[in-house]
Design a protein around this motif. Structure first.
Motif, short mmCIF file in Angstrom:
data_model
loop_
_atom_site.label_atom_id
_atom_site.label_comp_id
_atom_site.label_asym_id
_atom_site.label_seq_id
_atom_site.Cartn_x
_atom_site.Cartn_y
_atom_site.Cartn_z
N THR A 13 0.85 -1.19 0.00
CA THR A 13 0.00 0.00 0.00
C THR A 13 0.88 1.24 0.00
OG1 THR A 13 -0.16 -0.12 2.42
CG2 THR A 13 -1.97 -1.08 1.16
N TYR A 14 0.31 2.32 -0.52
CA TYR A 14 1.03 3.59 -0.49
C TYR A 14 0.04 4.73 -0.30
CZ TYR A 14 -0.26 3.96 -5.48
OH TYR A 14 -0.94 4.01 -6.66
N TRP A 15 0.51 5.80 0.36
CA TRP A 15 -0.32 6.96 0.66
C TRP A 15 0.59 8.15 0.92
CZ3 TRP A 15 1.00 3.01 3.76
CH2 TRP A 15 1.61 3.31 4.97
N GLY A 16 0.01 9.31 1.00
CA GLY A 16 0.79 10.51 1.31
C GLY A 16 0.58 11.60 0.30
N ARG A 17 1.41 12.61 0.41
CA ARG A 17 1.29 13.82 -0.42
C ARG A 17 1.30 13.52 -1.92
NH1 ARG A 17 5.34 19.03 -0.07
NH2 ARG A 17 4.28 20.26 -1.64
N ALA A 22 1.66 9.07 -7.80
CA ALA A 22 2.12 7.69 -7.87
C ALA A 22 1.04 6.80 -8.50
CB ALA A 22 2.48 7.17 -6.48
N HIS A 23 -0.20 7.07 -8.17
CA HIS A 23 -1.30 6.28 -8.75
C HIS A 23 -1.36 6.48 -10.26
CE1 HIS A 23 -5.54 5.30 -9.73
NE2 HIS A 23 -5.18 4.22 -9.05
N ALA A 24 -1.16 7.72 -10.72
CA ALA A 24 -1.16 7.99 -12.16
C ALA A 24 -0.02 7.26 -12.86
CB ALA A 24 -1.06 9.50 -12.40
N GLU A 25 1.10 7.11 -12.17
CA GLU A 25 2.28 6.46 -12.75
C GLU A 25 2.23 4.93 -12.64
OE1 GLU A 25 6.09 6.39 -14.55
OE2 GLU A 25 4.79 8.13 -14.23
N PHE A 26 1.79 4.41 -11.50
CA PHE A 26 1.90 2.98 -11.22
C PHE A 26 0.57 2.24 -11.12
CE2 PHE A 26 5.68 4.99 -9.46
CZ PHE A 26 6.67 4.23 -10.04
N GLY A 27 -0.51 2.97 -10.91
CA GLY A 27 -1.81 2.32 -10.74
C GLY A 27 -1.98 1.79 -9.34
N GLY A 38 -9.12 4.62 2.24
CA GLY A 38 -7.95 3.76 2.36
C GLY A 38 -6.88 4.14 1.35
N PRO A 39 -5.72 3.51 1.47
CA PRO A 39 -4.60 3.81 0.57
C PRO A 39 -4.78 3.13 -0.78
CG PRO A 39 -4.01 2.05 2.05
CD PRO A 39 -5.38 2.49 2.47
N HIS A 40 -3.91 3.47 -1.72
CA HIS A 40 -3.82 2.74 -2.99
C HIS A 40 -2.90 1.55 -2.78
CE1 HIS A 40 -5.79 5.71 -5.54
NE2 HIS A 40 -5.09 6.64 -4.92
N GLY A 41 -3.03 0.55 -3.64
CA GLY A 41 -2.09 -0.56 -3.53
C GLY A 41 -2.56 -1.81 -4.23
N TRP A 42 -1.89 -2.89 -3.88
CA TRP A 42 -2.14 -4.20 -4.48
C TRP A 42 -2.20 -5.23 -3.36
CZ3 TRP A 42 1.51 -0.70 -5.90
CH2 TRP A 42 1.34 -0.08 -7.14
N LEU A 43 -3.15 -6.14 -3.44
CA LEU A 43 -3.30 -7.19 -2.45
C LEU A 43 -2.84 -8.51 -3.04
CD1 LEU A 43 -6.87 -6.30 -1.07
CD2 LEU A 43 -4.63 -5.61 -0.15
N LEU A 57 8.29 2.09 -6.26
CA LEU A 57 7.58 3.28 -5.77
C LEU A 57 8.50 4.19 -4.96
CD1 LEU A 57 4.25 1.63 -4.63
CD2 LEU A 57 4.39 3.63 -6.13
N THR A 58 9.29 3.59 -4.08
CA THR A 58 10.19 4.37 -3.24
C THR A 58 11.26 5.07 -4.08
OG1 THR A 58 9.79 2.87 -1.40
CG2 THR A 58 11.78 4.23 -1.29
N ALA A 59 11.84 4.36 -5.05
CA ALA A 59 12.86 4.96 -5.91
C ALA A 59 12.27 6.10 -6.73
CB ALA A 59 13.47 3.89 -6.83
N TRP A 60 11.07 5.92 -7.25
CA TRP A 60 10.39 6.96 -8.03
C TRP A 60 10.20 8.21 -7.18
CZ3 TRP A 60 5.55 9.01 -6.86
CH2 TRP A 60 5.01 9.87 -7.81
N CYS A 61 9.73 8.04 -5.95
CA CYS A 61 9.50 9.19 -5.08
C CYS A 61 10.82 9.86 -4.72
CB CYS A 61 8.75 8.77 -3.82
SG CYS A 61 8.27 10.19 -2.81
N ASP A 62 11.84 9.08 -4.42
CA ASP A 62 13.15 9.64 -4.08
C ASP A 62 13.72 10.46 -5.23
OD1 ASP A 62 13.02 8.48 -1.59
OD2 ASP A 62 14.42 6.84 -2.05
N ARG A 63 13.54 9.96 -6.46
CA ARG A 63 14.05 10.66 -7.65
C ARG A 63 13.33 11.98 -7.89
NH1 ARG A 63 13.66 6.05 -10.21
NH2 ARG A 63 11.81 6.63 -11.36
N LEU A 64 12.01 11.97 -7.77
CA LEU A 64 11.23 13.14 -8.15
C LEU A 64 10.90 14.08 -7.00
CD1 LEU A 64 8.70 11.51 -10.63
CD2 LEU A 64 10.80 12.76 -11.16
#
Length: 155
Positions: A13-17, A22-27, A38-43, A57-64
Motif C-alpha cells: 500500500t502507499y499513501w501521502g502527499r 504515484a497512482h497515475a504512474e503505477f496504478g 484507504g490507501p492505494h495498492g495491491w493485495l 515506488l520508493t525509488a520513483w519518489c526519491d528521484r522526483l
C-alpha cells in the motif's frame, strides 16, 4: 509480526502527499477500509513481486520528490491477516483460521493489550472467545481477560 508469510504473499500500500501522482504512474486499487477510502495498492502479491513494486515506488519518489510518499509491504503473517480481516468492521475485528481453528483478532494498539493485559502471542497469551446469538438474534461476543493486578506494574 515479522515472520515470513505462510502463503508467500504480501500486500503493498502507499499513501501521502504524492499518492495521486504515484497512482497515475503505477496504478493500484483503492484499498477501502471502514469509514475511509484507504490507501492505494495491491493485495495478495507474491512476496518478491511485492518487494520489487515497493522498491520501484520508493525509488520513483526519491528521484522526483524526496519525501511525501509512504510505502508499506505487509506480509501475510497472522498479525496482518487479523488486521486485514477487520478492515471493514467498525471495531476493527475479524476472524481468520489459524491451525484449523477460527481465531478472532481485535486491532488494539500496543498499550491496550500488550501492556494492560500482557497480551498477544509473543507474550504467550490468548483469550478464549465465544460468539452466540442473543434473544433478538444478534451476535454477542464474550471473552475473558484476567483482572488487572496493580501490584504487577513493576514487572
Amino acid at each position: 509480526m515479522n515472520d515470513e508469510p505462510a502463503d508467500g504473499l504480501a500486500d503493498v500500500t502507499y499513501w501521502g502527499r504524492y499518492a495521486d501522482d504515484a497512482h497515475a504512474e503505477f496504478g493500484g486499487d483503492r484499498i477501502a477500509q471502514y469509514g475511509v477510502d484507504g490507501p492505494h495498492g495491491w493485495l495478495d502479491l507474491p512476496l518478491a513481486e511485492a518487494a520489487a513494486r515497493a522498491a520501484e515506488l520508493t525509488a520513483w519518489c526519491d528521484r522526483l520528490h524526496g519525501k511525501g510518499l509512504m510505502v508499506s509491504i505487509d506480509k501475510h503473517t497472522d498479525f496482518h491477516r487479523f488486521r486485514r480481516a477487520g478492515w471493514h468492521h467498525p471495531l476493527r475485528v475479524g476472524a481468520i483460521e489459524v491451525g484449523g481453528c477460527q481465531v478472532l483478532g481485535i486491532e488494539w494498539d500496543q498499550g491496550d493489550h500488550s501492556m494492560r493485559h500482557r497480551g498477544e502471542r509473543d507474550a504467550g497469551q490468548v483469550y478464549p472467545v465465544t460468539l452466540e446469538a442473543d434473544e433478538a438474534g444478534e451476535t454477542v461476543m464474550r471473552w475473558t481477560i484476567p483482572p488487572y493486578a496493580f501490584d504487577d506494574e513493576d514487572e
